[in-house]
Design a protein around this motif. Structure first.
Motif, PDB file in Angstrom:
ATOM      1  N   LYS A 144      23.085  34.835 -42.357  1.00 48.28           N
ATOM      2  CA  LYS A 144      23.110  35.604 -43.601  1.00 48.28           C
ATOM      3  C   LYS A 144      22.900  34.639 -44.757  1.00 48.28           C
ATOM      4  N   VAL A 145      21.897  34.919 -45.545  1.00 49.51           N
ATOM      5  CA  VAL A 145      21.567  34.027 -46.657  1.00 49.51           C
ATOM      6  C   VAL A 145      21.816  34.746 -47.971  1.00 49.51           C
ATOM      7  N   TYR A 146      22.571  34.098 -48.866  1.00 49.63           N
ATOM      8  CA  TYR A 146      22.703  34.588 -50.240  1.00 49.63           C
ATOM      9  C   TYR A 146      22.008  33.559 -51.129  1.00 49.63           C
ATOM     10  N   GLY A 147      20.848  33.883 -51.640  1.00 49.03           N
ATOM     11  CA  GLY A 147      20.129  32.917 -52.487  1.00 49.03           C
ATOM     12  C   GLY A 147      19.897  31.618 -51.738  1.00 49.03           C
ATOM     13  N   ALA A 148      20.513  30.539 -52.219  1.00 50.56           N
ATOM     14  CA  ALA A 148      20.292  29.239 -51.588  1.00 50.56           C
ATOM     15  C   ALA A 148      21.360  28.931 -50.538  1.00 50.56           C
ATOM     16  N   VAL A 149      22.351  29.807 -50.427  1.00 48.53           N
ATOM     17  CA  VAL A 149      23.485  29.499 -49.560  1.00 48.53           C
ATOM     18  C   VAL A 149      23.396  30.257 -48.242  1.00 48.53           C
ATOM     19  N   LYS A 150      23.593  29.531 -47.154  1.00 45.28           N
ATOM     20  CA  LYS A 150      23.670  30.197 -45.858  1.00 45.28           C
ATOM     21  C   LYS A 150      25.141  30.484 -45.557  1.00 45.28           C
ATOM     22  N   ALA A 151      25.540  31.736 -45.681  1.00 40.74           N
ATOM     23  CA  ALA A 151      26.943  32.075 -45.426  1.00 40.74           C
ATOM     24  C   ALA A 151      27.204  32.088 -43.924  1.00 40.74           C
ATOM     25  N   LEU A 152      26.227  32.563 -43.167  1.00 38.79           N
ATOM     26  CA  LEU A 152      26.311  32.495 -41.708  1.00 38.79           C
ATOM     27  C   LEU A 152      25.063  31.773 -41.220  1.00 38.79           C
ATOM     28  N   ASN A 153      25.240  30.901 -40.251  1.00 37.49           N
ATOM     29  CA  ASN A 153      24.131  30.061 -39.825  1.00 37.49           C
ATOM     30  C   ASN A 153      24.056  30.025 -38.301  1.00 37.49           C
ATOM     31  N   ASN A 154      23.180  30.848 -37.731  1.00 34.41           N
ATOM     32  CA  ASN A 154      22.977  30.813 -36.288  1.00 34.41           C
ATOM     33  C   ASN A 154      24.248  31.050 -35.485  1.00 34.41           C
ATOM     34  N   LEU A 155      24.993  32.035 -35.894  1.00 35.03           N
ATOM     35  CA  LEU A 155      26.278  32.306 -35.247  1.00 35.03           C
ATOM     36  C   LEU A 155      26.078  33.206 -34.027  1.00 35.03           C
ATOM     37  N   SER A 156      26.559  32.756 -32.880  1.00 37.99           N
ATOM     38  CA  SER A 156      26.468  33.564 -31.666  1.00 37.99           C
ATOM     39  C   SER A 156      27.832  33.635 -30.988  1.00 37.99           C
ATOM     40  N   PHE A 157      28.260  34.844 -30.650  1.00 37.25           N
ATOM     41  CA  PHE A 157      29.484  34.999 -29.864  1.00 37.25           C
ATOM     42  C   PHE A 157      29.570  36.430 -29.361  1.00 37.25           C
ATOM     43  N   GLU A 158      30.475  36.642 -28.432  1.00 38.36           N
ATOM     44  CA  GLU A 158      30.717  37.991 -27.919  1.00 38.36           C
ATOM     45  C   GLU A 158      32.205  38.266 -27.975  1.00 38.36           C
ATOM     46  N   LEU A 159      32.535  39.507 -28.245  1.00 35.41           N
ATOM     47  CA  LEU A 159      33.943  39.879 -28.294  1.00 35.41           C
ATOM     48  C   LEU A 159      34.189  40.964 -27.257  1.00 35.41           C
ATOM     49  N   GLN A 160      35.125  40.694 -26.346  1.00 37.02           N
ATOM     50  CA  GLN A 160      35.389  41.647 -25.279  1.00 37.02           C
ATOM     51  C   GLN A 160      36.353  42.736 -25.720  1.00 37.02           C
ATOM     52  N   GLU A 161      36.275  43.840 -24.993  1.00 38.06           N
ATOM     53  CA  GLU A 161      37.082  45.008 -25.309  1.00 38.06           C
ATOM     54  C   GLU A 161      38.581  44.726 -25.178  1.00 38.06           C
ATOM     55  N   ASN A 162      39.348  45.328 -26.075  1.00 40.09           N
ATOM     56  CA  ASN A 162      40.818  45.314 -26.021  1.00 40.09           C
ATOM     57  C   ASN A 162      41.463  43.938 -26.080  1.00 40.09           C
ATOM     58  N   LYS A 163      40.831  43.040 -26.807  1.00 40.26           N
ATOM     59  CA  LYS A 163      41.460  41.752 -27.038  1.00 40.26           C
ATOM     60  C   LYS A 163      41.825  41.651 -28.512  1.00 40.26           C
ATOM     61  N   ILE A 164      42.880  40.896 -28.794  1.00 45.36           N
ATOM     62  CA  ILE A 164      43.182  40.575 -30.194  1.00 45.36           C
ATOM     63  C   ILE A 164      42.640  39.173 -30.449  1.00 45.36           C
ATOM     64  N   THR A 165      41.677  39.093 -31.350  1.00 45.94           N
ATOM     65  CA  THR A 165      41.055  37.797 -31.634  1.00 45.94           C
ATOM     66  C   THR A 165      41.349  37.404 -33.075  1.00 45.94           C
ATOM     67  N   GLY A 166      41.671  36.152 -33.276  1.00 47.79           N
ATOM     68  CA  GLY A 166      41.885  35.641 -34.624  1.00 47.79           C
ATOM     69  C   GLY A 166      40.626  34.955 -35.115  1.00 47.79           C
ATOM     70  N   LEU A 167      40.157  35.354 -36.284  1.00 48.40           N
ATOM     71  CA  LEU A 167      38.997  34.688 -36.888  1.00 48.40           C
ATOM     72  C   LEU A 167      39.545  33.675 -37.893  1.00 48.40           C
ATOM     73  N   ILE A 168      39.325  32.413 -37.600  1.00 50.19           N
ATOM     74  CA  ILE A 168      39.931  31.355 -38.400  1.00 50.19           C
ATOM     75  C   ILE A 168      38.844  30.494 -39.034  1.00 50.19           C
ATOM     76  N   GLY A 169      39.027  30.123 -40.262  1.00 49.29           N
ATOM     77  CA  GLY A 169      38.082  29.250 -40.951  1.00 49.29           C
ATOM     78  C   GLY A 169      38.601  28.961 -42.339  1.00 49.29           C
ATOM     79  N   ARG A 170      38.087  27.896 -42.936  1.00 52.52           N
ATOM     80  CA  ARG A 170      38.543  27.541 -44.285  1.00 52.52           C
ATOM     81  C   ARG A 170      37.962  28.536 -45.289  1.00 52.52           C
ATOM     82  N   ASN A 171      38.369  28.413 -46.543  1.00 58.94           N
ATOM     83  CA  ASN A 171      37.779  29.233 -47.599  1.00 58.94           C
ATOM     84  C   ASN A 171      36.273  28.997 -47.619  1.00 58.94           C
ATOM     85  N   GLY A 172      35.503  30.067 -47.688  1.00 61.72           N
ATOM     86  CA  GLY A 172      34.053  29.925 -47.777  1.00 61.72           C
ATOM     87  C   GLY A 172      33.366  29.626 -46.458  1.00 61.72           C
ATOM     88  N   ALA A 173      34.078  29.755 -45.342  1.00 62.21           N
ATOM     89  CA  ALA A 173      33.463  29.453 -44.048  1.00 62.21           C
ATOM     90  C   ALA A 173      32.533  30.571 -43.585  1.00 62.21           C
TER      91      ALA A 173
END
Lengths: 300, 126
Positions: free
Chosen positions: A11-40
């Protein structure tokens, strides 16, 4: 079954890539924590999953469909953040009543009980609530909707410690009663790690780790001792943090490789081995440089 | 909270150790059904998958056994297995650490043994 599949998501906003080649899968009925610093890129990712934003490049599938402008996704995804747009013409009770008509699995008894427990008044207006009370009300809507995919983006903003604890426990109890896929972003990994199954750690819009939270606890170890001994022991190992302590002593955090004999060797060399908590692992992995904030204060 | 949530020891290990203590204390007899993963999750506010991992560990060590569709039960020799394990693993490690610390402090073997005996005497005197 995978609830979310994304590959090379960008995902690109102007000159900034907010998401960069992100690949993952999320399985059914799991609780997943999305962790990252501010602006990650946490919120960007969650909003793309919920169908609010459109991706720039790559592919994202939620319930095997593209989420943007998608009715199936809208009906089965609950996205909660601290900028919920509830109609201002309705009071709190009316918001719950109207919400109940939107979601198939809505549990009105749960909504009422939580509403009373947290001492809300029927005729209160959402916009007059304090920050913490807004978050608490959002949580009630998020849990009661019982959506197949429930996304909480920093749900505890402004909540006091007691309410945060209540929220995590309510989330877990309702998950046990009614298992569903839950994605939870937070700055406080230490607070939520007990209720998580997996952790997705992102930095600069890319994935760093996606592992069971229990593995994260054993992911790294700290060694402390004389600089020479520490430097010798950490040779050929992945160092994620290091710091000089005192005159000739050093502390380093390295990736575990599960070798008991190496731990033994370290102990025999007089090094002190310490476990590293999962939230510290995340802080070290996501920091820009190995010395952390101390690097800013280095004087030449 | 009975668990020690200090953020360092994996919770599934704490769960299995807690269950071992429950068995050693006699709160669960042989062939008695033990807590389910969901009960444990509820009790300690932890993810059910984590609780399941703690249970599975005990199944692998033959302390618990599985009955399909019924749950997990305490095996016949559970107590003996736990005691042996604690002696051979936990106690040995602790002894090793005591010996190493004693060497760092220049405490002789004899002195160390005396210290251990002194502890026994004190406790017996209580």
């Amino acid at each position: 079954m995978n609830i979310i599949e994304c590959s090379s998501l960008t995902k690109v906003y102007g000159a900034v890539k907010a998401l960069n080649n992100l690949s993952f899968e999320l399985q059914e009925n799991k609780i997943t924590g999305l962790i990252g610093r501010n602006g990650a890129g946490k919120t960007t990712l969650l909003k793309i999953i919920a169908g609010y934003y459109r991706e720039t490049l790559g592919e994202i599938k939620v319930f095997s469909e593209k989420p943007f402008n998608n009715l199936l996704v809208s009906a089965n995804v609950m996205y909660i953040n601290d900028q919920m747009n509830f109609p201002t013409a309705l009071n709190l009770k009316e918001i719950l009543n109207v919400s109940s008509t939107f979601y198939e699995n809505w549990n009105h008894e749960l909504a009422d009980r939580l509403f009373d427990y947290f001492a809300f008044q029927q005729t209160q207006q959402y916009n007059n609530l304090s920050k913490g009370m807004k978050s608490t009300f959002n949580m009630i809507v998020g849990l009661s909707a019982r959506c197949a995919l429930t996304v909480f983006d920093e749900p505890t903003t402004g909540m006091d410690a007691g309410v945060r604890k209540d929220f995590y426990r309510a989330l877990l109890k309702d998950y046990i009663d009614f298992p569903r896929t839950i994605l939870l972003s937070s700055h406080h990994l230490d607070e939520i790690e007990d209720i998580l199954e997996d952790v997705l750690l992102i930095k600069d819009g890319t994935k760093l780790l996606h592992i069971p939270v229990e593995e994260l606890k054993e992911w790294a170890i700290g060694v402390q001792g004389s600089s020479a001994a520490v430097n010798d022991w950490i040779k050929n190992r992945e160092v994620i943090h290091s710091k000089n302590v005192g005159l000739d002593r050093m502390y380093a955090v390295v990736k575990q490789n599960g070798s008991e004999s190496e731990i033994q060797r370290a102990k025999e060399a007089g090094l002190a081995i310490t476990p590293i908590s999962s939230s510290d692992v995340c802080v070290y992995l996501t920091s820009k440089n190995k010395g952390g904030i101390d690097d800013v204060f280095i004087k030449d | 909270m009975i668990l020690n949530m200090d953020g360092t020891k994996p919770i599934y290990l704490q769960i299995s150790e807690w269950l071992e203590r429950e068995i050693l204390n006699g709160n669960f007899e042989s062939d008695q059904k033990i807590y389910s993963q969901y009960q444990l999750a509820e009790m300690f506010t932890i993810n059910p998958a984590t609780a399941a991992k703690g249970l599975t560990l005990l199944v692998e060590e033959n302390i618990l056994y599985k009955k399909r569709g019924l749950g997990m039960f305490v095996s016949n020799h559970a107590k003996q297995i736990i005691l042996n394990k604690r002696k051979n693993q936990t106690l040995k490690k602790l002894v090793l650490e005591i010996v190493m610390e004693a060497e760092r402090l220049n405490v002789s073997r004899e002195e160390l043994i005396q210290m251990i005996q002194a502890v026994n005497v004190e406790e017996a005197g209580e």
